[in-house]
Design a protein around this motif. Sequence first.
Motif, PDB file in Angstrom:
ATOM      1  N   VAL A  21      36.617  14.515  62.058  1.00  0.00           N
ATOM      2  CA  VAL A  21      36.878  14.025  60.708  1.00  0.00           C
ATOM      3  C   VAL A  21      35.911  14.711  59.761  1.00  0.00           C
ATOM      4  O   VAL A  21      34.731  14.839  60.055  1.00  0.00           O
ATOM      5  CB  VAL A  21      36.695  12.495  60.607  1.00  0.00           C
ATOM      6  CG1 VAL A  21      37.001  12.007  59.201  1.00  0.00           C
ATOM      7  CG2 VAL A  21      37.571  11.773  61.614  1.00  0.00           C
TER       8      VAL A  21
ATOM      9  N   TYR B 290      38.772  12.714  56.424  1.00  0.00           N
ATOM     10  CA  TYR B 290      40.082  13.285  56.724  1.00  0.00           C
ATOM     11  C   TYR B 290      40.075  13.912  58.115  1.00  0.00           C
ATOM     12  O   TYR B 290      39.248  14.780  58.405  1.00  0.00           O
ATOM     13  CB  TYR B 290      40.461  14.355  55.691  1.00  0.00           C
ATOM     14  CG  TYR B 290      40.693  13.808  54.307  1.00  0.00           C
ATOM     15  CD1 TYR B 290      41.967  13.455  53.879  1.00  0.00           C
ATOM     16  CD2 TYR B 290      39.630  13.639  53.414  1.00  0.00           C
ATOM     17  CE1 TYR B 290      42.182  12.955  52.601  1.00  0.00           C
ATOM     18  CE2 TYR B 290      39.833  13.130  52.138  1.00  0.00           C
ATOM     19  CZ  TYR B 290      41.109  12.797  51.741  1.00  0.00           C
ATOM     20  OH  TYR B 290      41.312  12.294  50.482  1.00  0.00           O
TER      21      TYR B 290
ATOM     22  N   ALA C 168      37.318   0.153  53.537  1.00  0.00           N
ATOM     23  CA  ALA C 168      37.974   0.363  54.830  1.00  0.00           C
ATOM     24  C   ALA C 168      37.356  -0.529  55.893  1.00  0.00           C
ATOM     25  O   ALA C 168      38.055  -1.046  56.775  1.00  0.00           O
ATOM     26  CB  ALA C 168      37.867   1.833  55.225  1.00  0.00           C
TER      27      ALA C 168
ATOM     28  N   LEU D 129      37.932   4.049  58.122  1.00  0.00           N
ATOM     29  CA  LEU D 129      39.109   4.702  57.551  1.00  0.00           C
ATOM     30  C   LEU D 129      39.861   5.495  58.618  1.00  0.00           C
ATOM     31  O   LEU D 129      41.099   5.442  58.700  1.00  0.00           O
ATOM     32  CB  LEU D 129      38.686   5.623  56.404  1.00  0.00           C
ATOM     33  CG  LEU D 129      39.800   6.359  55.669  1.00  0.00           C
ATOM     34  CD1 LEU D 129      40.714   5.375  54.947  1.00  0.00           C
ATOM     35  CD2 LEU D 129      39.212   7.352  54.664  1.00  0.00           C
ATOM     36  N   GLN D 130      39.113   6.208  59.462  1.00  0.00           N
ATOM     37  CA  GLN D 130      39.747   6.977  60.526  1.00  0.00           C
ATOM     38  C   GLN D 130      40.460   6.070  61.528  1.00  0.00           C
ATOM     39  O   GLN D 130      41.572   6.360  61.979  1.00  0.00           O
ATOM     40  CB  GLN D 130      38.693   7.836  61.239  1.00  0.00           C
ATOM     41  CG  GLN D 130      39.180   8.528  62.509  1.00  0.00           C
ATOM     42  CD  GLN D 130      40.320   9.484  62.261  1.00  0.00           C
ATOM     43  OE1 GLN D 130      40.531   9.909  61.121  1.00  0.00           O
ATOM     44  NE2 GLN D 130      41.057   9.833  63.297  1.00  0.00           N
TER      45      GLN D 130
ATOM     46  N   LYS E 292      43.701   4.859  60.167  1.00  0.00           N
ATOM     47  CA  LYS E 292      44.709   5.924  60.245  1.00  0.00           C
ATOM     48  C   LYS E 292      45.247   6.055  61.663  1.00  0.00           C
ATOM     49  O   LYS E 292      46.454   6.221  61.875  1.00  0.00           O
ATOM     50  CB  LYS E 292      44.103   7.242  59.766  1.00  0.00           C
ATOM     51  CG  LYS E 292      43.832   7.300  58.266  1.00  0.00           C
ATOM     52  CD  LYS E 292      43.213   8.626  57.865  1.00  0.00           C
ATOM     53  CE  LYS E 292      42.970   8.681  56.363  1.00  0.00           C
ATOM     54  NZ  LYS E 292      42.330   9.956  55.936  1.00  0.00           N
ATOM     55  N   GLU E 293      44.353   5.992  62.641  1.00  0.00           N
ATOM     56  CA  GLU E 293      44.791   6.097  64.039  1.00  0.00           C
ATOM     57  C   GLU E 293      45.712   4.945  64.419  1.00  0.00           C
ATOM     58  O   GLU E 293      46.643   5.121  65.215  1.00  0.00           O
ATOM     59  CB  GLU E 293      43.578   6.117  64.961  1.00  0.00           C
ATOM     60  CG  GLU E 293      42.787   7.399  64.937  1.00  0.00           C
ATOM     61  CD  GLU E 293      41.722   7.444  66.022  1.00  0.00           C
ATOM     62  OE1 GLU E 293      42.078   7.233  67.201  1.00  0.00           O
ATOM     63  OE2 GLU E 293      40.544   7.662  65.697  1.00  0.00           O
TER      64      GLU E 293
ATOM     65  N   GLY F  43      47.728   3.561  62.423  1.00  0.00           N
ATOM     66  CA  GLY F  43      48.970   3.679  61.681  1.00  0.00           C
ATOM     67  C   GLY F  43      49.056   2.832  60.433  1.00  0.00           C
ATOM     68  O   GLY F  43      50.142   2.715  59.855  1.00  0.00           O
ATOM     69  N   TYR F  44      47.935   2.257  59.989  1.00  0.00           N
ATOM     70  CA  TYR F  44      47.966   1.402  58.805  1.00  0.00           C
ATOM     71  C   TYR F  44      47.696   2.182  57.514  1.00  0.00           C
ATOM     72  O   TYR F  44      47.902   1.676  56.414  1.00  0.00           O
ATOM     73  CB  TYR F  44      46.950   0.270  58.928  1.00  0.00           C
ATOM     74  CG  TYR F  44      47.372  -0.758  59.956  1.00  0.00           C
ATOM     75  CD1 TYR F  44      48.221  -1.797  59.594  1.00  0.00           C
ATOM     76  CD2 TYR F  44      46.960  -0.655  61.279  1.00  0.00           C
ATOM     77  CE1 TYR F  44      48.628  -2.728  60.536  1.00  0.00           C
ATOM     78  CE2 TYR F  44      47.365  -1.590  62.222  1.00  0.00           C
ATOM     79  CZ  TYR F  44      48.219  -2.628  61.840  1.00  0.00           C
ATOM     80  OH  TYR F  44      48.630  -3.538  62.774  1.00  0.00           O
ATOM     81  N   ILE F  45      47.238   3.426  57.650  1.00  0.00           N
ATOM     82  CA  ILE F  45      47.030   4.298  56.490  1.00  0.00           C
ATOM     83  C   ILE F  45      47.638   5.648  56.830  1.00  0.00           C
ATOM     84  O   ILE F  45      47.365   6.206  57.903  1.00  0.00           O
ATOM     85  CB  ILE F  45      45.539   4.476  56.147  1.00  0.00           C
ATOM     86  CG1 ILE F  45      44.923   3.130  55.752  1.00  0.00           C
ATOM     87  CG2 ILE F  45      45.340   5.496  55.039  1.00  0.00           C
ATOM     88  CD1 ILE F  45      43.442   3.208  55.419  1.00  0.00           C
ATOM     89  N   ALA F  46      48.457   6.176  55.931  1.00  0.00           N
ATOM     90  CA  ALA F  46      49.071   7.479  56.167  1.00  0.00           C
ATOM     91  C   ALA F  46      48.062   8.577  55.856  1.00  0.00           C
ATOM     92  O   ALA F  46      47.208   8.431  54.996  1.00  0.00           O
ATOM     93  CB  ALA F  46      50.302   7.650  55.275  1.00  0.00           C
ATOM     94  N   ASP F  47      48.176   9.686  56.608  1.00  0.00           N
ATOM     95  CA  ASP F  47      47.312  10.834  56.340  1.00  0.00           C
ATOM     96  C   ASP F  47      47.624  11.432  54.993  1.00  0.00           C
ATOM     97  O   ASP F  47      48.772  11.452  54.569  1.00  0.00           O
ATOM     98  CB  ASP F  47      47.491  11.900  57.420  1.00  0.00           C
ATOM     99  CG  ASP F  47      46.898  11.437  58.760  1.00  0.00           C
ATOM    100  OD1 ASP F  47      46.087  10.496  58.712  1.00  0.00           O
ATOM    101  OD2 ASP F  47      47.255  12.024  59.796  1.00  0.00           O
TER     102      ASP F  47
END
Length: 347
Positions: free
Chosen positions: A215, A219, A264, A336-337, A340-341, A343-347
């Motif tokens: 990351v 990101y 986050a 935050l990462q 995302k993993e 699936g609750y936040i889109a890249d």
Amino acid sequence: MGWNQEPDIVMEDWGQPQAWLNSINSKKKDELVQWVLGADIELNQINGQRIYGGPPPGWVGDVPPLGSEVFIGNLPQEIYEDTLIPLFQSVGKLYEFRLMMTFSGLNRGFAYARYSSKHFAEQAIVQLAGFEIKPGCKITVCRSTEKSEITLDGLPGFLEKDAIVKILEESTTGIHTVSLYASPTANSKNMAVVKYISHRTAALAKKRLCEGVQVICGYPFTVDWLQPSVRQKLQVATMAKPSFLPPKMTPAAEVAQEKLTPSAVQCLQLLCDNMKLGQPLYHIKFLTLGTHGWLRFRYWVQIPMRPVPFTGYCWLAGDKLIPTDKYQQAKEMVALQILKELGYIAD
């Protein structure tokens, strides 16, 4: 897979560099040990390959250029450096010789010889391709593909090339060039093509960058060898220019509202509470403070009701932060990462 084509090197860490001395094929290995002692040769086994040189004793000058390495295939598994190094030294000065090894102590059937010049590499192909190394067994010798370029895809648009170079210099060595293009897989993201001075340095860099989840500035990005399809686009100059999106500056009028937005860390905590998963436990270890202010850290986050923890590495621009702020920013990036993993936040 036939031995007439060059395989990818699998970078394995077996953790027992001398295991080959105590396993099968002891007679041949005893002969190798005696040759090493008599010839005053030093061999180092690292990551599934046994290495001579790189550079050899007494070497003066730069690393040989690309094109000076040959690939050697179809090797009998009981053949070792006491046979191979003198054979390939008979052509010209060796800079490095790498024999790929199994844990049991047999070679994996292929090796790489890097010469002091392209000329000697060409001569090795001419003189030793098809050489009968033992009755009925002819070896393959051809030019090594010498993969030396990797890609970092999914980089945020506000990271300029100089910043990427500085980040890479903190964790890898031997960088030759870095080029930046628009990502072929993600909108508003960029892809860096990083060329290293040799295949070996590129392979080690790829291994280092692939440790855990990567990351940058919150990101995630992916690391891979430069793929033929991308190389072709580079050669015909059809890769799009990189996106440059400066970090969004929050207007003063929005600051108060933004303070009301949960972080986050808070979001992950609420998610775990709602799903009765338990409170996330963060373990963050700062590894190095780079010369350009980039902090590299490792994270390990255990959610009690999940059997597998979240682990990875990350970078943080933190040379001006006090320790408490560094830890909080690192937690925020990690949370935050994880979101995302999950699936609750889109890249």
